[in-house]
Design a protein around this motif. Structure first.
Motif, PDB file in Angstrom:
ATOM      1  N   PHE A   1      28.706 -45.277  -6.702  1.00  0.00           N
ATOM      2  CA  PHE A   1      29.815 -45.491  -7.646  1.00  0.00           C
ATOM      3  C   PHE A   1      30.821 -46.494  -7.082  1.00  0.00           C
ATOM      4  O   PHE A   1      31.301 -47.383  -7.799  1.00  0.00           O
ATOM      5  CB  PHE A   1      30.507 -44.165  -7.958  1.00  0.00           C
ATOM      6  N   ILE A   2      31.131 -46.369  -5.798  1.00  0.00           N
ATOM      7  CA  ILE A   2      32.066 -47.309  -5.166  1.00  0.00           C
ATOM      8  C   ILE A   2      31.484 -48.718  -5.160  1.00  0.00           C
ATOM      9  O   ILE A   2      32.192 -49.698  -5.435  1.00  0.00           O
ATOM     10  CB  ILE A   2      32.405 -46.840  -3.734  1.00  0.00           C
ATOM     11  N   TYR A   3      30.196 -48.831  -4.848  1.00  0.00           N
ATOM     12  CA  TYR A   3      29.513 -50.133  -4.907  1.00  0.00           C
ATOM     13  C   TYR A   3      29.697 -50.760  -6.280  1.00  0.00           C
ATOM     14  O   TYR A   3      30.075 -51.937  -6.407  1.00  0.00           O
ATOM     15  CB  TYR A   3      28.019 -49.938  -4.644  1.00  0.00           C
ATOM     16  N   LEU A   4      29.373 -49.971  -7.308  1.00  0.00           N
ATOM     17  CA  LEU A   4      29.425 -50.485  -8.677  1.00  0.00           C
ATOM     18  C   LEU A   4      30.834 -50.881  -9.064  1.00  0.00           C
ATOM     19  O   LEU A   4      31.049 -51.939  -9.674  1.00  0.00           O
ATOM     20  CB  LEU A   4      28.890 -49.421  -9.638  1.00  0.00           C
TER      21      LEU A   4
ATOM     22  N   ARG B   1      34.522 -55.165 -10.425  1.00  0.00           N
ATOM     23  CA  ARG B   1      35.844 -55.770 -10.331  1.00  0.00           C
ATOM     24  C   ARG B   1      35.755 -57.219  -9.841  1.00  0.00           C
ATOM     25  O   ARG B   1      36.441 -58.107 -10.360  1.00  0.00           O
ATOM     26  CB  ARG B   1      36.723 -54.954  -9.370  1.00  0.00           C
ATOM     27  N   LEU B   2      34.900 -57.467  -8.846  1.00  0.00           N
ATOM     28  CA  LEU B   2      34.743 -58.831  -8.351  1.00  0.00           C
ATOM     29  C   LEU B   2      34.129 -59.734  -9.411  1.00  0.00           C
ATOM     30  O   LEU B   2      34.583 -60.875  -9.601  1.00  0.00           O
ATOM     31  CB  LEU B   2      33.854 -58.829  -7.095  1.00  0.00           C
ATOM     32  N   ALA B   3      33.097 -59.242 -10.108  1.00  0.00           N
ATOM     33  CA  ALA B   3      32.451 -60.041 -11.143  1.00  0.00           C
ATOM     34  C   ALA B   3      33.413 -60.328 -12.283  1.00  0.00           C
ATOM     35  O   ALA B   3      33.378 -61.406 -12.886  1.00  0.00           O
ATOM     36  CB  ALA B   3      31.220 -59.320 -11.667  1.00  0.00           C
ATOM     37  N   ARG B   4      34.286 -59.386 -12.592  1.00  0.00           N
ATOM     38  CA  ARG B   4      35.257 -59.568 -13.675  1.00  0.00           C
ATOM     39  C   ARG B   4      36.334 -60.576 -13.292  1.00  0.00           C
ATOM     40  O   ARG B   4      36.805 -61.342 -14.132  1.00  0.00           O
ATOM     41  CB  ARG B   4      35.892 -58.222 -14.017  1.00  0.00           C
ATOM     42  N   ARG B   5      36.717 -60.573 -12.009  1.00  0.00           N
ATOM     43  CA  ARG B   5      37.783 -61.467 -11.546  1.00  0.00           C
ATOM     44  C   ARG B   5      37.401 -62.935 -11.625  1.00  0.00           C
ATOM     45  O   ARG B   5      38.271 -63.797 -11.810  1.00  0.00           O
ATOM     46  CB  ARG B   5      38.135 -61.114 -10.097  1.00  0.00           C
TER      47      ARG B   5
ATOM     48  N   THR C   1      23.234 -59.420  -9.780  1.00  0.00           N
ATOM     49  CA  THR C   1      22.563 -59.026 -11.025  1.00  0.00           C
ATOM     50  C   THR C   1      23.568 -58.781 -12.140  1.00  0.00           C
ATOM     51  O   THR C   1      23.271 -59.062 -13.307  1.00  0.00           O
ATOM     52  CB  THR C   1      21.695 -57.776 -10.808  1.00  0.00           C
ATOM     53  N   LEU C   2      24.739 -58.270 -11.809  1.00  0.00           N
ATOM     54  CA  LEU C   2      25.792 -58.153 -12.825  1.00  0.00           C
ATOM     55  C   LEU C   2      26.124 -59.526 -13.406  1.00  0.00           C
ATOM     56  O   LEU C   2      26.214 -59.700 -14.628  1.00  0.00           O
ATOM     57  CB  LEU C   2      27.050 -57.537 -12.218  1.00  0.00           C
ATOM     58  N   ASN C   3      26.323 -60.499 -12.521  1.00  0.00           N
ATOM     59  CA  ASN C   3      26.632 -61.852 -12.976  1.00  0.00           C
ATOM     60  C   ASN C   3      25.493 -62.450 -13.792  1.00  0.00           C
ATOM     61  O   ASN C   3      25.720 -63.098 -14.823  1.00  0.00           O
ATOM     62  CB  ASN C   3      26.938 -62.751 -11.777  1.00  0.00           C
ATOM     63  N   SER C   4      24.255 -62.229 -13.348  1.00  0.00           N
ATOM     64  CA  SER C   4      23.102 -62.824 -14.026  1.00  0.00           C
ATOM     65  C   SER C   4      22.902 -62.244 -15.422  1.00  0.00           C
ATOM     66  O   SER C   4      22.821 -62.981 -16.412  1.00  0.00           O
ATOM     67  CB  SER C   4      21.831 -62.614 -13.197  1.00  0.00           C
ATOM     68  N   ILE C   5      22.817 -60.917 -15.519  1.00  0.00           N
ATOM     69  CA  ILE C   5      22.521 -60.296 -16.821  1.00  0.00           C
ATOM     70  C   ILE C   5      23.658 -60.542 -17.797  1.00  0.00           C
ATOM     71  O   ILE C   5      23.423 -60.780 -18.990  1.00  0.00           O
ATOM     72  CB  ILE C   5      22.272 -58.789 -16.669  1.00  0.00           C
ATOM     73  N   SER C   6      24.897 -60.483 -17.317  1.00  0.00           N
ATOM     74  CA  SER C   6      26.031 -60.680 -18.234  1.00  0.00           C
ATOM     75  C   SER C   6      26.000 -62.063 -18.859  1.00  0.00           C
ATOM     76  O   SER C   6      26.321 -62.221 -20.045  1.00  0.00           O
ATOM     77  CB  SER C   6      27.349 -60.466 -17.488  1.00  0.00           C
TER      78      SER C   6
ATOM     79  N   PRO D   1      32.392 -63.249 -18.725  1.00  0.00           N
ATOM     80  CA  PRO D   1      31.955 -62.487 -19.912  1.00  0.00           C
ATOM     81  C   PRO D   1      32.244 -61.000 -19.731  1.00  0.00           C
ATOM     82  O   PRO D   1      31.360 -60.192 -19.447  1.00  0.00           O
ATOM     83  CB  PRO D   1      30.451 -62.780 -19.977  1.00  0.00           C
ATOM     84  N   THR D   2      33.502 -60.623 -19.902  1.00  0.00           N
ATOM     85  CA  THR D   2      33.950 -59.277 -19.546  1.00  0.00           C
ATOM     86  C   THR D   2      33.325 -58.185 -20.412  1.00  0.00           C
ATOM     87  O   THR D   2      33.096 -57.074 -19.925  1.00  0.00           O
ATOM     88  CB  THR D   2      35.479 -59.191 -19.635  1.00  0.00           C
ATOM     89  N   ARG D   3      33.070 -58.474 -21.682  1.00  0.00           N
ATOM     90  CA  ARG D   3      32.462 -57.441 -22.520  1.00  0.00           C
ATOM     91  C   ARG D   3      31.041 -57.127 -22.063  1.00  0.00           C
ATOM     92  O   ARG D   3      30.648 -55.953 -22.004  1.00  0.00           O
ATOM     93  CB  ARG D   3      32.469 -57.890 -23.976  1.00  0.00           C
ATOM     94  N   ALA D   4      30.283 -58.154 -21.739  1.00  0.00           N
ATOM     95  CA  ALA D   4      28.924 -57.937 -21.231  1.00  0.00           C
ATOM     96  C   ALA D   4      28.959 -57.219 -19.887  1.00  0.00           C
ATOM     97  O   ALA D   4      28.162 -56.311 -19.635  1.00  0.00           O
ATOM     98  CB  ALA D   4      28.191 -59.267 -21.102  1.00  0.00           C
ATOM     99  N   LEU D   5      29.904 -57.594 -19.034  1.00  0.00           N
ATOM    100  CA  LEU D   5      30.029 -56.937 -17.736  1.00  0.00           C
ATOM    101  C   LEU D   5      30.398 -55.463 -17.898  1.00  0.00           C
ATOM    102  O   LEU D   5      29.873 -54.590 -17.193  1.00  0.00           O
ATOM    103  CB  LEU D   5      31.088 -57.645 -16.887  1.00  0.00           C
ATOM    104  N   GLY D   6      31.311 -55.182 -18.827  1.00  0.00           N
ATOM    105  CA  GLY D   6      31.710 -53.804 -19.060  1.00  0.00           C
ATOM    106  C   GLY D   6      30.564 -52.952 -19.586  1.00  0.00           C
ATOM    107  O   GLY D   6      30.387 -51.804 -19.163  1.00  0.00           O
TER     108      GLY D   6
END
Length: 343
Positions: A133-136, A141-145, A296-301, A327-332
């Motif tokens: 959970f902490i990893y995620l 947060r980093l991907a969103r920033r 992978t968060l960055n890629s899929i979003s 792309p915050t909605r996709a990341l969320g």
């Protein structure tokens, strides 16, 4: 497009691509699956597939040069072949990368727990889930920033992960030397098992194409991204071949077969009388899992963002944060799906 969106450097794209490949997983875990079939010729299996993947990377790099897009293969194949081919590629990529995304935080929790066990014995699925959970949370947060900060974090974390593996390799060569004539007796190679090893080793190279997902946020994307794709495959291929040779060499002196070892680097550390080196193997995988989560968060979003922009999926996901340009909605959405899989 956000004014700062063209801020990703070639080194950060490289870190993003390598994090998606997750090269540390090969010597730490997956080499056992390949070596059980190829034995002394494991290095050759990774060499052959590495050459083939360089040819594949060359073709994808040509498409990336002509059709730069955050949709990567989804957009390339839509333009080069047919929109249906691109749509299928997009959904296959999302499914494949999401599997890696869902597994990465849990793997990170597992290996970090093992590393901490050297100092502070903690056990239980609850600890692993908490670490995951902490990893995620941190990765989201980093991907969103912003892509530049998350790619930079992924780059340095992946460098640390590879450095841990190379440290173990250096101690191994220092203990056993580098000569192993058995790995060069090609007359002993069995074609059937070696072919199976080729298929399995192919899986280790996947992820370099995700460099194309950053096309919308990269300076000089038409030239930088193709170069990063080719360089990533070449560098990772050399790393795979070298580590395969070193680990097979080491296991020639160990009673346990490498194919029966779930953690070959830890077993090598014990064999050379330095069990504490196993900490670095666990840390390598723990940190690689973190960089893979970000990547992978960055890629899929960005695939979701591109597909939404082409109305293949809901246009709700075709949205960038007004300040960060991500792309915050996709990341969320992705973060919530992974959270559900963890709990």
């Amino acid at each position: 497009m956000h004014p700062s969106s063209k801020s990703v450097s070639p080194s950060e794209i490289w870190g993003h691509a390598v994090a998606n490949i997750t090269p540390s997983a090969m010597p730490a875990v997956t080499i056992s699956l390949v070596a059980v079939h190829s034995g002394n010729f494991t290095w050759l299996a990774y060499s052959v597939i590495g050459i083939l993947m360089m040819l594949v990377a060359l073709q994808i790099a040509i498409l990336a040069r002509h059709f730069p897009s955050p949709g990567s293969l989804f957009f390339y194949l839509s333009k080069a072949l047919h929109p249906i081919a691109g749509m299928l590629a997009g959904f296959v990529m999302i499914a494949g990368y999401f599997g890696a995304l869902a597994a990465a935080p849990l793997l990170g929790g597992l290996f970090l727990e093992q590393a901490l066990a050297f100092f502070w014995p903690i056990h239980g699925i609850g600890w692993i889930a908490l670490i995951a959970f902490i990893y995620l949370l941190i990765a989201w947060r980093l991907a969103r920033r912003g892509i530049e900060i998350s790619a930079r974090w992924g780059l340095w974390v992946e460098i640390f992960s590879i450095a841990c593996i190379l440290l173990i390799a250096a101690f191994t060569l220092g203990h056993f030397g580098w000569r192993d004539p058995a790995q060069w007796h090609f007359t002993q190679m069995q074609q059937g098992p070696f072919t199976q090893a080729l298929i399995l080793s192919l899986l280790a190279y996947g992820g370099f194409e995700t460099a194309g997902n950053l096309a919308g946020e990269t300076r000089a994307a038409r030239t930088a991204i193709p170069k990063v794709m080719l360089f990533s495959v070449g560098m990772v291929g050399l790393f795979f071949v070298a580590m395969a040779y070193i680990e097979i060499l080491a296991f020639a002196h160990i009673p346990t077969a490498i194919g029966n070892s779930p953690a070959p680097l830890n077993r090598i550390a014990e064999a050379i009388g330095r069990p504490w080196l196993g900490i670095f193997s666990d840390l390598a995988m723990a940190t690689a899992a973190f960089s893979a989560t970000i990547a992978t968060l960055n890629s899929i979003s960005r695939i979701l963002f591109s597909m939404a922009g082409h109305q293949v999926i809901s246009q709700y996901l075709h949205f960038r944060h007004p300040s960060h340009g991500t792309p915050t909605r996709a990341l969320g959405l992705l973060a919530m799906l992974v959270l559900f899989s963890i709990v």
